[in-house]
Design a protein around this motif. Sequence first.
Motif, PDB file in Angstrom:
ATOM      1  N   LYS A  21       0.856  -1.339  -0.084  1.00 48.36           N
ATOM      2  CA  LYS A  21      -0.051   0.077  -0.029  1.00 48.36           C
ATOM      3  C   LYS A  21       1.109   1.154  -0.003  1.00 48.36           C
ATOM      4  N   THR A  22       1.923   1.341   0.792  1.00 47.95           N
ATOM      5  CA  THR A  22       2.943   2.403   0.877  1.00 47.95           C
ATOM      6  C   THR A  22       3.619   2.593  -0.512  1.00 47.95           C
ATOM      7  N   ILE A  23       4.040   1.469  -1.137  1.00 49.46           N
ATOM      8  CA  ILE A  23       4.961   1.428  -2.338  1.00 49.46           C
ATOM      9  C   ILE A  23       3.859   1.999  -3.519  1.00 49.46           C
ATOM     10  N   THR A  24       2.892   1.456  -3.694  1.00 48.32           N
ATOM     11  CA  THR A  24       1.901   1.765  -4.681  1.00 48.32           C
ATOM     12  C   THR A  24       1.356   3.058  -4.696  1.00 48.32           C
ATOM     13  N   GLY A  25       0.871   3.464  -3.150  1.00 46.88           N
ATOM     14  CA  GLY A  25       0.271   4.698  -2.983  1.00 46.88           C
ATOM     15  C   GLY A  25      -1.266   4.519  -3.019  1.00 46.88           C
ATOM     16  N   THR A  26      -1.696   3.239  -3.048  1.00 44.62           N
ATOM     17  CA  THR A  26      -3.094   2.983  -2.971  1.00 44.62           C
ATOM     18  C   THR A  26      -3.636   1.743  -2.159  1.00 44.62           C
ATOM     19  N   SER A  27      -4.660   1.826  -1.682  1.00 46.00           N
ATOM     20  CA  SER A  27      -5.090   0.542  -1.220  1.00 46.00           C
ATOM     21  C   SER A  27      -6.392  -0.309  -1.928  1.00 46.00           C
ATOM     22  N   GLU A  28      -6.459   0.141  -3.283  1.00 46.66           N
ATOM     23  CA  GLU A  28      -7.208  -0.638  -4.137  1.00 46.66           C
ATOM     24  C   GLU A  28      -6.753  -1.894  -4.519  1.00 46.66           C
ATOM     25  N   VAL A  29      -7.645  -2.636  -4.769  1.00 43.46           N
ATOM     26  CA  VAL A  29      -7.183  -3.964  -5.543  1.00 43.46           C
ATOM     27  C   VAL A  29      -6.968  -4.085  -6.815  1.00 43.46           C
ATOM     28  N   SER A  30      -5.685  -4.348  -6.996  1.00 43.50           N
ATOM     29  CA  SER A  30      -5.224  -4.427  -8.513  1.00 43.50           C
ATOM     30  C   SER A  30      -3.917  -5.461  -8.706  1.00 43.50           C
ATOM     31  N   ALA A  31      -3.917  -6.003  -9.827  1.00 41.52           N
ATOM     32  CA  ALA A  31      -3.018  -6.704 -10.140  1.00 41.52           C
ATOM     33  C   ALA A  31      -1.402  -6.599  -9.587  1.00 41.52           C
ATOM     34  N   GLY A  32      -1.331  -5.333  -9.984  1.00 35.44           N
ATOM     35  CA  GLY A  32      -0.060  -4.475  -9.723  1.00 35.44           C
ATOM     36  C   GLY A  32       0.260  -4.624  -8.408  1.00 35.44           C
ATOM     37  N   ARG A  33      -0.828  -4.189  -7.469  1.00 35.88           N
ATOM     38  CA  ARG A  33      -0.422  -4.109  -5.990  1.00 35.88           C
ATOM     39  C   ARG A  33      -0.413  -5.572  -5.477  1.00 35.88           C
ATOM     40  N   THR A  34      -1.091  -6.524  -5.939  1.00 36.84           N
ATOM     41  CA  THR A  34      -0.884  -7.807  -5.500  1.00 36.84           C
ATOM     42  C   THR A  34       0.497  -8.530  -5.984  1.00 36.84           C
ATOM     43  N   ALA A  35       1.011  -8.046  -7.048  1.00 37.08           N
ATOM     44  CA  ALA A  35       2.425  -8.354  -7.314  1.00 37.08           C
ATOM     45  C   ALA A  35       3.313  -7.948  -6.424  1.00 37.08           C
ATOM     46  N   VAL A  36       3.148  -6.556  -6.214  1.00 33.31           N
ATOM     47  CA  VAL A  36       4.054  -5.790  -5.072  1.00 33.31           C
ATOM     48  C   VAL A  36       4.064  -6.691  -3.651  1.00 33.31           C
ATOM     49  N   ALA A  37       2.789  -6.853  -3.259  1.00 33.68           N
ATOM     50  CA  ALA A  37       2.436  -7.488  -2.057  1.00 33.68           C
ATOM     51  C   ALA A  37       3.059  -8.918  -1.894  1.00 33.68           C
ATOM     52  N   THR A  38       2.908  -9.585  -2.929  1.00 30.81           N
ATOM     53  CA  THR A  38       3.452 -11.045  -3.020  1.00 30.81           C
ATOM     54  C   THR A  38       5.206 -10.684  -2.753  1.00 30.81           C
ATOM     55  N   GLY A  39       5.742  -9.812  -3.651  1.00 28.77           N
ATOM     56  CA  GLY A  39       7.062  -9.652  -3.633  1.00 28.77           C
ATOM     57  C   GLY A  39       7.608  -9.350  -2.181  1.00 28.77           C
TER      58      GLY A  39
ATOM     59  N   GLY B  30       0.770 -12.345   1.593  1.00 32.79           N
ATOM     60  CA  GLY B  30       0.657 -10.946   1.273  1.00 32.79           C
ATOM     61  C   GLY B  30      -0.094 -10.706   0.042  1.00 32.79           C
ATOM     62  N   GLY B  31      -0.013 -11.633  -0.972  1.00 31.93           N
ATOM     63  CA  GLY B  31      -0.693 -11.712  -2.124  1.00 31.93           C
ATOM     64  C   GLY B  31      -2.352 -11.849  -1.857  1.00 31.93           C
ATOM     65  N   ILE B  32      -2.437 -12.864  -1.216  1.00 34.95           N
ATOM     66  CA  ILE B  32      -4.054 -13.021  -0.912  1.00 34.95           C
ATOM     67  C   ILE B  32      -4.633 -12.017   0.064  1.00 34.95           C
ATOM     68  N   ALA B  33      -3.908 -11.356   0.916  1.00 23.70           N
ATOM     69  CA  ALA B  33      -4.201 -10.317   1.673  1.00 23.70           C
ATOM     70  C   ALA B  33      -4.669  -9.116   1.027  1.00 23.70           C
ATOM     71  N   SER B  34      -3.859  -8.722  -0.155  1.00 23.76           N
ATOM     72  CA  SER B  34      -4.078  -7.702  -1.021  1.00 23.76           C
ATOM     73  C   SER B  34      -5.280  -7.646  -1.729  1.00 23.76           C
ATOM     74  N   LEU B  35      -5.810  -9.071  -2.060  1.00 29.70           N
ATOM     75  CA  LEU B  35      -7.021  -8.977  -2.645  1.00 29.70           C
ATOM     76  C   LEU B  35      -8.379  -8.839  -1.994  1.00 29.70           C
ATOM     77  N   PHE B  36      -8.148  -8.706  -0.809  1.00 27.16           N
ATOM     78  CA  PHE B  36      -9.380  -8.654   0.238  1.00 27.16           C
ATOM     79  C   PHE B  36      -9.217  -7.260   1.020  1.00 27.16           C
ATOM     80  N   ASP B  37      -8.511  -6.063   0.630  1.00 25.53           N
ATOM     81  CA  ASP B  37      -8.463  -4.984   1.183  1.00 25.53           C
ATOM     82  C   ASP B  37      -9.557  -3.982   0.652  1.00 25.53           C
TER      83      ASP B  37
END
Length: 82
Positions: free
Chosen positions: A18-36, A75-82
């Motif tokens: 969320k900090t890196i992408t600047g958003t808490s919306e669900v997206s494929a990009g944020r899921t990739a960042v959360a997984t990494g 991390g990836g799963i958690a990013s899908l449910f925010d």
Amino acid sequence: MFISKAVSVGLAGNTLSKTITGTSEVSAGRTAVATGSGAVLGAATASTVAIGAATVGLVAAPVVVPLAVAGGIIGGIASLFD
């Protein structure tokens, strides 16, 4: 101990995404960042555990990889449910 560490590392990876992408919306990009992020934090946490295990003579390799993988998955799963 392993499951609680994996969950906390995965959730920290989600928060970091969320900090890196600047958003808490669900997206494929944020899921990739959360997984990494979860995987990197898991590897760092496991390395600390591995160093402690090595000092007492335990084999630490079986700890590092599973914690990194579990942290990334959570991390990836958690990013899908925010």
